[in-house]
Design a protein around this motif. Sequence first.
Motif, PDB file in Angstrom:
ATOM      1  N   ALA A 198       0.852  -1.196   0.000  1.00  0.00           N
ATOM      2  CA  ALA A 198       0.000   0.000   0.000  1.00  0.00           C
ATOM      3  C   ALA A 198       0.887   1.245   0.000  1.00  0.00           C
ATOM      4  CB  ALA A 198      -0.925  -0.022   1.218  1.00  0.00           C
TER       5      ALA A 198
ATOM      6  N   LYS B 247       4.084   1.291  -1.013  1.00  0.00           N
ATOM      7  CA  LYS B 247       4.841   1.298  -2.272  1.00  0.00           C
ATOM      8  C   LYS B 247       4.045   1.877  -3.424  1.00  0.00           C
ATOM      9  CE  LYS B 247       7.071  -2.587  -3.786  1.00  0.00           C
ATOM     10  NZ  LYS B 247       7.314  -4.069  -3.682  1.00  0.00           N
ATOM     11  N   TYR B 248       2.739   1.528  -3.500  1.00  0.00           N
ATOM     12  CA  TYR B 248       1.936   1.871  -4.700  1.00  0.00           C
ATOM     13  C   TYR B 248       0.970   3.019  -4.460  1.00  0.00           C
ATOM     14  CZ  TYR B 248       4.110  -2.379  -6.341  1.00  0.00           C
ATOM     15  OH  TYR B 248       5.045  -3.305  -6.683  1.00  0.00           O
TER      16      TYR B 248
ATOM     17  N   ASP C 197      -5.705   1.582   0.481  1.00  0.00           N
ATOM     18  CA  ASP C 197      -4.861   2.736   0.154  1.00  0.00           C
ATOM     19  C   ASP C 197      -5.543   3.605  -0.887  1.00  0.00           C
ATOM     20  OD1 ASP C 197      -4.046   2.088  -2.667  1.00  0.00           O
ATOM     21  OD2 ASP C 197      -3.176   0.298  -1.698  1.00  0.00           O
TER      22      ASP C 197
ATOM     23  N   ILE D 183      -2.384   3.873  -6.776  1.00  0.00           N
ATOM     24  CA  ILE D 183      -2.563   3.842  -8.234  1.00  0.00           C
ATOM     25  C   ILE D 183      -3.676   2.890  -8.686  1.00  0.00           C
ATOM     26  CG2 ILE D 183      -0.176   4.523  -8.726  1.00  0.00           C
ATOM     27  CD1 ILE D 183       0.389   1.503  -9.283  1.00  0.00           C
ATOM     28  N   GLY D 184      -4.039   1.941  -7.847  1.00  0.00           N
ATOM     29  CA  GLY D 184      -5.112   0.998  -8.197  1.00  0.00           C
ATOM     30  C   GLY D 184      -4.649  -0.100  -9.145  1.00  0.00           C
ATOM     31  N   VAL D 185      -5.488  -1.067  -9.334  1.00  0.00           N
ATOM     32  CA  VAL D 185      -5.148  -2.235 -10.177  1.00  0.00           C
ATOM     33  C   VAL D 185      -6.291  -2.463 -11.170  1.00  0.00           C
ATOM     34  CG1 VAL D 185      -4.561  -4.706 -10.155  1.00  0.00           C
ATOM     35  CG2 VAL D 185      -3.966  -3.272  -8.206  1.00  0.00           C
TER      36      VAL D 185
ATOM     37  N   ILE E 188      -2.914 -11.076 -10.086  1.00  0.00           N
ATOM     38  CA  ILE E 188      -2.008 -10.382  -9.167  1.00  0.00           C
ATOM     39  C   ILE E 188      -1.444 -11.306  -8.075  1.00  0.00           C
ATOM     40  CG2 ILE E 188      -3.522  -9.465  -7.343  1.00  0.00           C
ATOM     41  CD1 ILE E 188      -2.401  -6.683  -8.058  1.00  0.00           C
TER      42      ILE E 188
ATOM     43  N   TYR F 264       4.181 -12.395 -10.602  1.00  0.00           N
ATOM     44  CA  TYR F 264       3.385 -11.500 -11.456  1.00  0.00           C
ATOM     45  C   TYR F 264       3.520 -10.079 -10.963  1.00  0.00           C
ATOM     46  CZ  TYR F 264      -0.234  -9.587 -14.408  1.00  0.00           C
ATOM     47  OH  TYR F 264      -0.906  -8.827 -15.345  1.00  0.00           O
ATOM     48  N   ARG F 265       3.857  -9.214 -11.906  1.00  0.00           N
ATOM     49  CA  ARG F 265       3.947  -7.793 -11.572  1.00  0.00           C
ATOM     50  C   ARG F 265       3.209  -7.009 -12.642  1.00  0.00           C
ATOM     51  NH1 ARG F 265       8.481  -4.687 -10.503  1.00  0.00           N
ATOM     52  NH2 ARG F 265       7.305  -3.952  -8.715  1.00  0.00           N
TER      53      ARG F 265
ATOM     54  N   GLY G  67      10.702  -4.778  -7.247  1.00  0.00           N
ATOM     55  CA  GLY G  67       9.965  -5.899  -6.633  1.00  0.00           C
ATOM     56  C   GLY G  67      10.111  -7.144  -7.478  1.00  0.00           C
TER      57      GLY G  67
ATOM     58  N   GLY H 103       7.453  -9.626  -7.426  1.00  0.00           N
ATOM     59  CA  GLY H 103       6.124 -10.227  -7.633  1.00  0.00           C
ATOM     60  C   GLY H 103       5.944 -11.502  -6.849  1.00  0.00           C
ATOM     61  N   ILE H 104       6.517 -11.555  -5.644  1.00  0.00           N
ATOM     62  CA  ILE H 104       6.331 -12.778  -4.869  1.00  0.00           C
ATOM     63  C   ILE H 104       5.542 -12.528  -3.583  1.00  0.00           C
ATOM     64  CG2 ILE H 104       8.367 -14.011  -5.754  1.00  0.00           C
ATOM     65  CD1 ILE H 104       9.857 -13.138  -3.240  1.00  0.00           C
ATOM     66  N   GLY H 105       5.427 -11.230  -3.196  1.00  0.00           N
ATOM     67  CA  GLY H 105       4.779 -10.905  -1.917  1.00  0.00           C
ATOM     68  C   GLY H 105       3.332 -11.388  -1.866  1.00  0.00           C
TER      69      GLY H 105
ATOM     70  N   TYR I 227       1.814 -13.471  -3.831  1.00  0.00           N
ATOM     71  CA  TYR I 227       1.750 -14.925  -4.046  1.00  0.00           C
ATOM     72  C   TYR I 227       1.915 -15.657  -2.715  1.00  0.00           C
ATOM     73  CZ  TYR I 227       3.441 -19.597  -5.375  1.00  0.00           C
ATOM     74  OH  TYR I 227       3.630 -20.942  -5.478  1.00  0.00           O
TER      75      TYR I 227
ATOM     76  N   PHE J 110      -7.126  -4.472  -0.242  1.00  0.00           N
ATOM     77  CA  PHE J 110      -6.822  -5.903  -0.246  1.00  0.00           C
ATOM     78  C   PHE J 110      -7.446  -6.510   0.988  1.00  0.00           C
ATOM     79  CE2 PHE J 110      -3.806  -6.735  -3.686  1.00  0.00           C
ATOM     80  CZ  PHE J 110      -3.539  -5.449  -4.107  1.00  0.00           C
TER      81      PHE J 110
HETATM   82  P1  ADP Z   1       6.048  -6.716  -5.719  1.00  0.00           P
HETATM   83  O1  ADP Z   1       7.280  -7.110  -5.100  1.00  0.00           O
HETATM   84  O2  ADP Z   1       6.120  -6.474  -7.198  1.00  0.00           O
HETATM   85  O3  ADP Z   1       5.304  -5.675  -5.008  1.00  0.00           O
HETATM   86  P2  ADP Z   1       3.797  -8.242  -4.955  1.00  0.00           P
HETATM   87  O4  ADP Z   1       3.471  -9.672  -5.119  1.00  0.00           O
HETATM   88  O5  ADP Z   1       3.731  -7.769  -3.595  1.00  0.00           O
HETATM   89  O6  ADP Z   1       5.147  -8.024  -5.629  1.00  0.00           O
HETATM   90  O7  ADP Z   1       2.814  -7.433  -5.824  1.00  0.00           O
HETATM   91  C1  ADP Z   1       2.585  -7.856  -7.120  1.00  0.00           C
HETATM   92  C2  ADP Z   1       2.129  -6.668  -7.941  1.00  0.00           C
HETATM   93  O8  ADP Z   1       0.852  -6.218  -7.526  1.00  0.00           O
HETATM   94  C3  ADP Z   1       2.964  -5.459  -7.839  1.00  0.00           C
HETATM   95  O9  ADP Z   1       4.027  -5.517  -8.751  1.00  0.00           O
HETATM   96  C4  ADP Z   1       2.056  -4.314  -8.102  1.00  0.00           C
HETATM   97  O10 ADP Z   1       2.053  -4.029  -9.454  1.00  0.00           O
HETATM   98  C5  ADP Z   1       0.724  -4.830  -7.642  1.00  0.00           C
HETATM   99  N1  ADP Z   1       0.293  -4.296  -6.348  1.00  0.00           N
HETATM  100  C6  ADP Z   1       0.446  -4.880  -5.172  1.00  0.00           C
HETATM  101  N2  ADP Z   1      -0.112  -4.133  -4.213  1.00  0.00           N
HETATM  102  C7  ADP Z   1      -0.616  -3.052  -4.799  1.00  0.00           C
HETATM  103  C8  ADP Z   1      -1.324  -1.904  -4.320  1.00  0.00           C
HETATM  104  N3  ADP Z   1      -1.598  -1.700  -3.029  1.00  0.00           N
HETATM  105  N4  ADP Z   1      -1.707  -0.953  -5.209  1.00  0.00           N
HETATM  106  C9  ADP Z   1      -1.434  -1.118  -6.523  1.00  0.00           C
HETATM  107  N5  ADP Z   1      -0.762  -2.194  -7.019  1.00  0.00           N
HETATM  108  C10 ADP Z   1      -0.356  -3.146  -6.150  1.00  0.00           C
END
Ligand code: ADP
Length: 835
Positions: free
Chosen positions: A741, A743-744, A768, A771-773, A781, A786-787, A798, A800-802, A804, A829
Amino acid sequence: MGALMRQFNWQSSVLGPPQGWPTQLKQQVGIMLNMHSPMMICWSKELIRLYNDACIPILGSKRHPQALGVPVYETFAGGQDAIKPLLERVMSGESVSFQDFKVTMNRNEREEDVYFDFSYTPLTDEYMHIHGVLVICTETTAKVATIEDMRSTNKEISRSKAVLESDNEQLSSSQKKLRKIVYELAESEHRVRSIVENAPFPIGVYMGREMRIAFANQTIIDVWGKGKDVIGRGYRELLPELIDQAIFNQLDEVYTTGEPFHARNQRVDLVVEGSRRIFYFNYSFTALTDQEGKIYGVMNTAADVTDTVLAKQLVEETSDELAALNEELAASNEELQAINEELASTNEELNVSRQLVETANEELAASSSRLRMAIESTNLGTWEFIPTTGELYWSKELREIYGLTDNDATTLEAFSTHIHPEDYAWVQEQIAAAMQPEGGGKYDLSYRILRFDDHTTRWIKVQGTVHFNDGQATRFIGTAFDITGLKEAEEKTAKLAAIVASSDDAIISKTFESVITSWNTSAERIFGFTAQEMIGETIYKIIPPDRYDEEPIILARLKGGERVQHFETKRLTKDGRLIDVSVTVSPVKDAEGNIIGLSKIARDITEKKLDEARKNDFIGMVSHELKTPLTSLSAIVQVAKAKLNNADDPFLSGAMQKANQQVKRMTTMINGFLNISRLESGKIMIDKHPFDLEHLIQDVADEVKVANTTHVIEIDECHAIEVNADEDKIHSVISNLVSNAIKYSANGSAIMIACKRKEHEVVVSVKDDGIGVSQTDAARIFDRYYRVESSDTRHISGFGIGLYLSAEIIERHGGSVWLESEIGKGSTFYFSLPL
Ligand code: ADP
């Protein structure tokens, strides 16, 4: 007889010579010979017979003259037995007589019945001794005849009397009747007249030798055909056409002789209404006479037998043919009999069939009207071409297929120019071939046309039949149907088939009962079974027994209309190997959207899986190796930081602070990789124990606040909630969501952590304003590595493992993870944990 007696040889007789005869005998014989009545004397015991001339006819030529001088018995017609008792009675003194005794005599060269009175009298001597018998015959024929006559006259008189009496009665009753009849006659004459007038056969009466028509009924008037006004006209004058036919002579003959004339089946030619026609009649001419028997006219009756005669002539004409036929018939009779038997049995079948035919007929009528409706509703065009005149007819439907307006004429030229240029040559060839009698006259093509109105290309299927007359095509008719849709579908199907065939993935279709209906080349390669081996079998043939329960789960999800995507599982090959596959199953729907089967794409991911395992091992190994120096580094940085906290150089204390932060980040990253590798190799352990979730959330928030000053961290309505879970791992999940939250989303924005208790679970959310998804990214996601690739995320590091790892941890707790997000507005989330 006197002479005969004198000549007779008496010597040999009992009586001896006449000279010695007793006197009585001599006297009696003398009297007898002079008598005109028949007399006979039988003398002595032997009764020797003597007789006179009158006796000769009675004796007849058979006994006379043999009867003379011999015992009476020898020559008596009836024999001794008949006469003996009678003569014995007379010889004993009795006189016997008969009256009107019938004797058949041949007197005048012919036999005749003659009647006599006979008297038998004994002849005695003076002493009254009996010596013989005197027989005297008196003829009574005339008397008997008279009596007979009288008797019969008498009978007749009495009969006549009776007749007269009855006649009398009849007469009086007849008189009564007569009066009645006279009345009735008047009536009946009227009736007869009207009957005759209206009789269905011709009747005419002609008077005098000139045959003037006195009466003609309607029928004869019609036959003559000379109009109504015929009474009073002469027969010859009325029917001049008969002059050269025999009729006038016949009439004249009847009039002259009074003899009736009858003709049968006589041809008579009459001029009816101006034209001569042939008739055949049975007719009669009968003379009419007055009371004195004088002929005054002729009655003509007739019957028109034209039809019968013509029919008969026809029969006669055909009779020769018939005779020939008859012979043939006789020959075929036997065959017929055999056939007859068959027919009898067929008859029964026929009866059954007839009923079937009747029903079929009804159905036919119904179906023909259906056909008409069908033609109208299916837009089946019809056409007709007359080669000899070049006329071309197109039905309304065909004109619509061609995009012709009502004003456009259908000409052969218009038809030709609208065949697609690429098909033109061979279509013309086919038409020409169909019009050759050798071709059988059948025509069945599919080709492209250019529509008249919008010049678009359409596919049509045309079928037709050519009719020939003397080898010349006279009529060419058929149907046409727009099959563009079908062609397109065919092309599409062909393309799809090519794709399916060339695909690297196994593409399999199956029914809801899991029976395989198609099996492509790649399926053969991947699973080792040929299509032949698999079509008709169930999919269980390639599912390992410990995964049998997957199939019903997949089917249930599909029945609900869902797709099953990238479902990773293991399958069995023909040679018994277990391979890793990624399966996507989608429902196959018909045009109405009904699910009619399933299509399944299976990708062999064994290699990929091995790669992943190797990568995993590598990551695990690297992370593990990195962790040792990092731990030392972290310790050194900690110590250095503590020592430099009070240093004079502010840079040094700041630098150590930053180094510590980076080491922490690196530690988190390396822990993440370690966790992944553990997870993948199944080494991750969930170590559950009860703890207070609110407390944990507070801890995480505090930690984050210490490390991050850029964002506002808030906790919303979290109350003490005890959960049974792996506290460390849930800690890392929340911490990961919060750090994402941060970071983005933009610096200075707020992060809201909330938890909501529900009946059987607790839901934690991290919100948060970042930027949204997008929807698409949201779906993936939580996938490993996946990023989101965008300009917003490019500069944010990053792996893309957090997410997951978080999802895996929550799922292993029996909970779930999801998000709500809108691009540019922020994301929330969520994860749930069972209570
Ligand atoms: P990363 O290390 O890339 O953050 P994550 O698995 O945690 O890996 O997240 C995967 C992807 O999901 C991110 O690369 C990002 O693009 C998106 N993402 C995660 N959390 C958010 C959020 N709060 N707002 C917008 N995008 C998010």
